[in-house]
Structure formats: C-alpha cells, structure tokens
Design a protein around this motif. Sequence first.
Motif, PDB file in Angstrom:
ATOM      1  N   SER A 197       0.847  -1.185   0.000  1.00  0.00           N
ATOM      2  CA  SER A 197       0.000   0.000   0.000  1.00  0.00           C
ATOM      3  C   SER A 197       0.883   1.235   0.000  1.00  0.00           C
ATOM      4  N   GLU A 198       0.640   2.118  -0.960  1.00  0.00           N
ATOM      5  CA  GLU A 198       1.391   3.364  -1.095  1.00  0.00           C
ATOM      6  C   GLU A 198       0.392   4.483  -1.311  1.00  0.00           C
ATOM      7  N   PRO A 199       0.823   5.741  -1.235  1.00  0.00           N
ATOM      8  CA  PRO A 199      -0.128   6.843  -1.431  1.00  0.00           C
ATOM      9  C   PRO A 199      -0.905   6.766  -2.752  1.00  0.00           C
ATOM     10  N   GLY A 200      -0.347   6.154  -3.790  1.00  0.00           N
ATOM     11  CA  GLY A 200      -1.025   6.060  -5.081  1.00  0.00           C
ATOM     12  C   GLY A 200      -1.986   4.894  -5.213  1.00  0.00           C
ATOM     13  N   GLY A 201      -2.078   4.019  -4.215  1.00  0.00           N
ATOM     14  CA  GLY A 201      -2.976   2.878  -4.297  1.00  0.00           C
ATOM     15  C   GLY A 201      -2.396   1.658  -3.616  1.00  0.00           C
ATOM     16  N   ALA A 202      -3.104   0.547  -3.764  1.00  0.00           N
ATOM     17  CA  ALA A 202      -2.692  -0.692  -3.113  1.00  0.00           C
ATOM     18  C   ALA A 202      -2.833  -1.853  -4.084  1.00  0.00           C
ATOM     19  N   ARG A 203      -1.987  -2.865  -3.876  1.00  0.00           N
ATOM     20  CA  ARG A 203      -2.094  -4.064  -4.692  1.00  0.00           C
ATOM     21  C   ARG A 203      -1.871  -5.285  -3.801  1.00  0.00           C
ATOM     22  N   LEU A 204      -2.555  -6.338  -4.150  1.00  0.00           N
ATOM     23  CA  LEU A 204      -2.432  -7.609  -3.455  1.00  0.00           C
ATOM     24  C   LEU A 204      -1.995  -8.640  -4.482  1.00  0.00           C
ATOM     25  N   THR A 205      -0.916  -9.331  -4.173  1.00  0.00           N
ATOM     26  CA  THR A 205      -0.438 -10.404  -5.028  1.00  0.00           C
ATOM     27  C   THR A 205      -0.656 -11.706  -4.282  1.00  0.00           C
ATOM     28  N   SER A 218      -0.812 -16.027  -3.809  1.00  0.00           N
ATOM     29  CA  SER A 218       0.169 -17.099  -4.008  1.00  0.00           C
ATOM     30  C   SER A 218       0.090 -17.672  -5.418  1.00  0.00           C
ATOM     31  N   ASP A 219      -1.033 -17.440  -6.095  1.00  0.00           N
ATOM     32  CA  ASP A 219      -1.180 -17.910  -7.479  1.00  0.00           C
ATOM     33  C   ASP A 219      -0.606 -16.923  -8.496  1.00  0.00           C
ATOM     34  N   GLY A 220      -0.069 -15.787  -8.014  1.00  0.00           N
ATOM     35  CA  GLY A 220       0.507 -14.776  -8.891  1.00  0.00           C
ATOM     36  C   GLY A 220      -0.493 -13.741  -9.374  1.00  0.00           C
ATOM     37  N   ARG A 221      -1.746 -13.953  -9.076  1.00  0.00           N
ATOM     38  CA  ARG A 221      -2.788 -13.012  -9.491  1.00  0.00           C
ATOM     39  C   ARG A 221      -2.655 -11.707  -8.705  1.00  0.00           C
ATOM     40  N   VAL A 222      -2.758 -10.587  -9.418  1.00  0.00           N
ATOM     41  CA  VAL A 222      -2.604  -9.267  -8.801  1.00  0.00           C
ATOM     42  C   VAL A 222      -3.941  -8.540  -8.838  1.00  0.00           C
ATOM     43  N   ARG A 223      -4.320  -7.983  -7.701  1.00  0.00           N
ATOM     44  CA  ARG A 223      -5.538  -7.176  -7.603  1.00  0.00           C
ATOM     45  C   ARG A 223      -5.130  -5.798  -7.105  1.00  0.00           C
ATOM     46  N   GLN A 224      -5.823  -4.764  -7.588  1.00  0.00           N
ATOM     47  CA  GLN A 224      -5.477  -3.390  -7.215  1.00  0.00           C
ATOM     48  C   GLN A 224      -6.721  -2.633  -6.784  1.00  0.00           C
ATOM     49  N   ALA A 225      -6.494  -1.608  -5.974  1.00  0.00           N
ATOM     50  CA  ALA A 225      -7.567  -0.707  -5.530  1.00  0.00           C
ATOM     51  C   ALA A 225      -6.939   0.615  -5.114  1.00  0.00           C
ATOM     52  N   ALA A 226      -7.789   1.587  -4.854  1.00  0.00           N
ATOM     53  CA  ALA A 226      -7.309   2.916  -4.463  1.00  0.00           C
ATOM     54  C   ALA A 226      -6.660   2.915  -3.084  1.00  0.00           C
ATOM     55  N   SER A 227      -7.082   1.993  -2.201  1.00  0.00           N
ATOM     56  CA  SER A 227      -6.499   1.918  -0.858  1.00  0.00           C
ATOM     57  C   SER A 227      -6.470   0.460  -0.412  1.00  0.00           C
ATOM     58  N   ALA A 228      -5.665   0.182   0.606  1.00  0.00           N
ATOM     59  CA  ALA A 228      -5.593  -1.179   1.144  1.00  0.00           C
ATOM     60  C   ALA A 228      -6.925  -1.572   1.759  1.00  0.00           C
ATOM     61  N   ASP A 229      -7.626  -0.633   2.385  1.00  0.00           N
ATOM     62  CA  ASP A 229      -8.930  -0.930   2.975  1.00  0.00           C
ATOM     63  C   ASP A 229      -9.925  -1.376   1.904  1.00  0.00           C
ATOM     64  N   GLU A 230      -9.983  -0.647   0.791  1.00  0.00           N
ATOM     65  CA  GLU A 230     -10.865  -1.018  -0.324  1.00  0.00           C
ATOM     66  C   GLU A 230     -10.471  -2.371  -0.898  1.00  0.00           C
ATOM     67  N   LEU A 231      -9.186  -2.576  -1.029  1.00  0.00           N
ATOM     68  CA  LEU A 231      -8.680  -3.824  -1.590  1.00  0.00           C
ATOM     69  C   LEU A 231      -9.102  -5.014  -0.735  1.00  0.00           C
ATOM     70  N   TYR A 250     -14.897  -8.441   3.928  1.00  0.00           N
ATOM     71  CA  TYR A 250     -15.186  -7.841   5.228  1.00  0.00           C
ATOM     72  C   TYR A 250     -14.213  -6.704   5.488  1.00  0.00           C
ATOM     73  N   PRO A 251     -14.622  -5.789   6.345  1.00  0.00           N
ATOM     74  CA  PRO A 251     -13.772  -4.617   6.594  1.00  0.00           C
ATOM     75  C   PRO A 251     -12.623  -4.930   7.553  1.00  0.00           C
ATOM     76  N   LEU A 252     -11.437  -4.535   7.184  1.00  0.00           N
ATOM     77  CA  LEU A 252     -10.284  -4.586   8.075  1.00  0.00           C
ATOM     78  C   LEU A 252      -9.466  -3.339   7.780  1.00  0.00           C
ATOM     79  N   PRO A 253      -9.586  -2.319   8.630  1.00  0.00           N
ATOM     80  CA  PRO A 253      -8.976  -1.015   8.327  1.00  0.00           C
ATOM     81  C   PRO A 253      -7.468  -0.993   8.538  1.00  0.00           C
ATOM     82  N   LEU A 254      -6.721  -1.312   7.488  1.00  0.00           N
ATOM     83  CA  LEU A 254      -5.263  -1.279   7.593  1.00  0.00           C
ATOM     84  C   LEU A 254      -4.755   0.119   7.916  1.00  0.00           C
ATOM     85  N   HIS A 255      -5.471   1.159   7.462  1.00  0.00           N
ATOM     86  CA  HIS A 255      -5.017   2.521   7.751  1.00  0.00           C
ATOM     87  C   HIS A 255      -5.061   2.809   9.249  1.00  0.00           C
ATOM     88  N   LYS A 256      -5.910   2.116   9.998  1.00  0.00           N
ATOM     89  CA  LYS A 256      -5.943   2.274  11.458  1.00  0.00           C
ATOM     90  C   LYS A 256      -5.050   1.270  12.161  1.00  0.00           C
TER      91      LYS A 256
END
Length: 189
Positions: free
Chosen positions: A77-85, A87-100, A107-113
């Motif tokens: 997670s960086e100021p420009g967005g977040a990505r999750l990779t 174990s299968d190599g699949r990458v998902r992206q979102a505007a924030s880690a919380d959204e991702l 379910y909600p897990l507020p990484l920013h907090k």
Amino acid sequence: MIAALLALSACGSLPTPADSPPPARRDSLRNFSLAGRFSLHHEDHSYIGQISWRHDDGSDELLLSSPLGQALAEIVSEPGGARLTGSDGRVRQAASADELLQSVVGYPLPLHKLNDWVRGGSAGSGQLTADALGRPLRLQDQGWRIAYEYDDDDPQALPGRLFIELESVLELRLRIDEWRPLPAAKPTP
C-alpha cells in the motif's frame, strides 16, 4: 605456557557481538517492521499464519504466510494505491488497502488504522484505557475493540499480543514476536 597460549588464542577467536539496534520504544516509534503470527475468525471461516509487516512513512508492505512459512499473499500500500499479489501470482489493485481487502475478502479490516492500533494508539478518534504503567490496555475505536498484552513490565514496551474485534463480524489476534524501529525515509530529490 602452552595452555596459556591456547587460552589466549581461543579468546582472540571469539566472535564479537553484532551491533543490535536499540529496542523499539512506543513513544518514539513511527516507522517499524514487525514479525509475528495471526489468527483471523470471520463468520464460519478461520485462518492462521505468519505476518511480516514493514510500515515506512505512508507505505506498507505486508507478507502473509501459512503457519509453515509458504507465502499466501503480499499487500503493498502506497499513497497512489494498493495491490495484493496472491500465491497464485494473481494481482488485484484498488485505491487503498482498505478497499482492496474489502473487495477481496468481503469484510472490513482497516489497515489505515491498524498501523496506529499495533503501536497502542488511535488517530484521535478512539477511547483509550491505560494500565498501571501507563501503557495502552484497551482501545475502542468506531465499533472496534482492541485489547493489549505485554511481554515485560517496561512502561515503553510495545504490545506483544493484540486482540482486535468488530462485534459479530470478525476477530483478529496478533502475536508479535519481533519489533524493529526503522529510520525515517529520506526524501527523494
């Protein structure tokens, strides 16, 4: 005489202790890395594993692994967005880690907090109860309940265990085995 020479040579070959960083202190810890274990329970699903987390001036890198150390997911997670990779190599992206996390796991897990919570604080919105040594004991923050346990009696100790709960939604338990302070990131020219 020979015994004295052997004793002196043995002393001369002892390794010197490595320079270890000073222990992390709660009052001055801003950037950190931690390593530990987690247990997550949501509805009828439970997950356990290892966590390695590096928080550095607004960016986070989390590596979640199985109990045996096999990488399951990496979250960056960086100021420009977040990505999750995964174990299968699949990458998902979102505007924030919380959204991702909300979109991936449902379910909600507020990484920013969470980066404040693990250090025993909130971003000003929570109610904090301290123990007799002045350390965070319980925190309530917008429906979340966080309980802290410590491995020693140092008033500046960082938590060794956290119990994070959003009633009737999820429970997260963290056992932090190692805290390391990180220097502040240097500005890029």
